[in-house]
Scaffold this active site. Sequence first.
Site, PDB file in Angstrom:
ATOM      1  N   CYS A   1      -4.135  -1.753  -1.866  1.00  0.00           N
ATOM      2  CA  CYS A   1      -4.184  -0.134  -2.112  1.00  0.00           C
ATOM      3  C   CYS A   1      -5.549  -0.091  -3.607  1.00  0.00           C
ATOM      4  O   CYS A   1      -4.714  -0.012  -4.265  1.00  0.00           O
ATOM      5  CB  CYS A   1      -3.140   0.764  -2.704  1.00  0.00           C
ATOM      6  SG  CYS A   1      -2.882   2.155  -2.647  1.00  0.00           S
TER       7      CYS A   1
ATOM      8  N   HIS B   1      -7.333   3.029   2.954  1.00  0.00           N
ATOM      9  CA  HIS B   1      -7.805   3.304   4.488  1.00  0.00           C
ATOM     10  C   HIS B   1      -8.801   4.233   5.454  1.00  0.00           C
ATOM     11  O   HIS B   1      -9.269   4.438   6.468  1.00  0.00           O
ATOM     12  CB  HIS B   1      -6.922   5.173   3.911  1.00  0.00           C
ATOM     13  CG  HIS B   1      -5.801   5.137   3.874  1.00  0.00           C
ATOM     14  ND1 HIS B   1      -4.838   4.194   2.916  1.00  0.00           N
ATOM     15  CD2 HIS B   1      -4.029   5.979   4.413  1.00  0.00           C
ATOM     16  CE1 HIS B   1      -3.809   4.799   3.197  1.00  0.00           C
ATOM     17  NE2 HIS B   1      -2.946   5.400   3.854  1.00  0.00           N
TER      18      HIS B   1
ATOM     19  N   CYS C   1     -11.152   2.576  -0.599  1.00  0.00           N
ATOM     20  CA  CYS C   1      -9.771   3.026   0.000  1.00  0.00           C
ATOM     21  C   CYS C   1      -9.311   2.305   0.677  1.00  0.00           C
ATOM     22  O   CYS C   1     -10.336   1.934   2.581  1.00  0.00           O
ATOM     23  CB  CYS C   1      -9.138   4.593   0.073  1.00  0.00           C
ATOM     24  SG  CYS C   1      -8.093   5.451   0.711  1.00  0.00           S
TER      25      CYS C   1
ATOM     26  N   GLU D   1      -3.084   9.285   7.878  1.00  0.00           N
ATOM     27  CA  GLU D   1      -2.305   8.816   7.733  1.00  0.00           C
ATOM     28  C   GLU D   1      -1.352   9.916   9.421  1.00  0.00           C
ATOM     29  O   GLU D   1      -0.693  10.028   9.705  1.00  0.00           O
ATOM     30  CB  GLU D   1      -1.150  10.041   6.566  1.00  0.00           C
ATOM     31  CG  GLU D   1      -1.848   8.585   5.326  1.00  0.00           C
ATOM     32  CD  GLU D   1      -0.663   7.717   5.454  1.00  0.00           C
ATOM     33  OE1 GLU D   1       0.465   7.632   5.731  1.00  0.00           O
ATOM     34  OE2 GLU D   1      -1.223   6.221   5.525  1.00  0.00           O
TER      35      GLU D   1
ATOM     36  N   ASP E   1       0.654  -1.283  -0.450  1.00  0.00           N
ATOM     37  CA  ASP E   1      -0.333  -0.001   0.111  1.00  0.00           C
ATOM     38  C   ASP E   1       0.206   1.439  -0.074  1.00  0.00           C
ATOM     39  O   ASP E   1       2.226   1.025   0.106  1.00  0.00           O
ATOM     40  CB  ASP E   1      -1.287   0.170   1.137  1.00  0.00           C
ATOM     41  CG  ASP E   1      -1.821   1.228   1.224  1.00  0.00           C
ATOM     42  OD1 ASP E   1      -2.648   1.533   0.518  1.00  0.00           O
ATOM     43  OD2 ASP E   1      -2.339   1.555   1.918  1.00  0.00           O
ATOM     44  N   SER E   2       0.359   2.420  -0.394  1.00  0.00           N
ATOM     45  CA  SER E   2       0.972   3.470  -0.213  1.00  0.00           C
ATOM     46  C   SER E   2       1.103   3.964   1.336  1.00  0.00           C
ATOM     47  O   SER E   2       2.322   4.004   1.123  1.00  0.00           O
ATOM     48  CB  SER E   2       0.351   5.062  -0.873  1.00  0.00           C
ATOM     49  OG  SER E   2      -0.886   4.890  -0.042  1.00  0.00           O
TER      50      SER E   2
HETATM   51  N1  DGL Z   1      -4.960   3.266   1.033  1.00  0.00           N
HETATM   52  C1  DGL Z   1      -4.962   3.871  -0.945  1.00  0.00           C
HETATM   53  C2  DGL Z   1      -6.481   3.459  -1.738  1.00  0.00           C
HETATM   54  O1  DGL Z   1      -6.871   2.337  -1.467  1.00  0.00           O
HETATM   55  C3  DGL Z   1      -4.404   5.217  -1.075  1.00  0.00           C
HETATM   56  C4  DGL Z   1      -4.673   5.621   0.123  1.00  0.00           C
HETATM   57  C5  DGL Z   1      -3.739   7.142  -0.946  1.00  0.00           C
HETATM   58  O2  DGL Z   1      -3.750   8.164  -1.794  1.00  0.00           O
HETATM   59  O3  DGL Z   1      -2.211   6.882  -1.004  1.00  0.00           O
HETATM   60  O4  DGL Z   1      -6.549   4.042  -2.461  1.00  0.00           O
END
Ligand code: DGL
Length: 282
Positions: free
Chosen positions: A82, A203, A201, A167, A19-20
């Site tokens: 991600c 997150h 997402c 984050e 993931d990012s």
């Molecule tokens: N967790 C990532 C996703 O599912 C993206 C988060 C980011 O913007 O880096 O899209």
Amino acid sequence: MQTMAMNTEDIKGPIGVFDSGFGGLSILRDIRKQLPHYDYLFLGDNARAPYGVRSFQIVYEFTLEAVKYLFAQGCPLVILACNTASAKALRTIQQRDLPVLDATRRVLGVIRPTVEAVGSLTQSGHIGVFGTPGTIQSNSYEIEIHKLFPSYVVHGHACPMWVPLVENREYDGDGADYFVKKDVDALLSLDRSIDTVILGCTHYPLLRKKIEQYTPRDVNLVAQGEIVARSLEDYLCRHPEMETRLQKGGSCRYLTTEDASRFSATASIFTGEHVKAEHIVL
Ligand code: DGL
């Protein structure tokens, strides 16, 4: 003495999860719950997160670097935990890069399994999607949903503040209420028939309590962790040639492009267990 050349196919390795940033840990947690006996190698590109506001080309390049790194660590299979990377990089990596890098390894994303799951959840056929600006602009959810369910109506809404809230560990704070309410209202006001909303997402499960608070009870909120975990289990049943290449020790290593102790402190909150991450450079 007889020596035998080893193919990469003969070498066992962990499942790579990328993931990012921290969001992929929500997917990893559910995958490990479902499939605890495998070894895992998590990589968070925290130093370059968020990806959601970056261009197609940059997300593709960063994701490819991460995939190559995880391959070099011996992962036969990498999950892009991600949505942004799945939306912007997965197809090119699968079609253009894998045949050159190593045609026997696999890279899988999170969008397709999520879309397969919504069919059994919606009554109205009106689906909402929350995602990063990158995921929403890519229209990936709409395209994938229409492949399986052509008559469904799909509305996406980008939430540029949600990833920074997670984050920066503000997902529980009062500031999060303002942005979550604003974005939930904005999506649902687009179409009163929406009865199923994808948290598109990785997150966003961290914001789930707040999202629930501002969403009518009769709207289904779809988080991806369990869906991706079940889909991976199913994939491994259908692909024994991959399953046998996976190391089974029940371990998990964490890599980050950011400071390791900073990552470890936050990651431990997400995973609910002690995390000792290692710093790497992509
Ligand atoms: N967790 C990532 C996703 O599912 C993206 C988060 C980011 O913007 O880096 O899209």
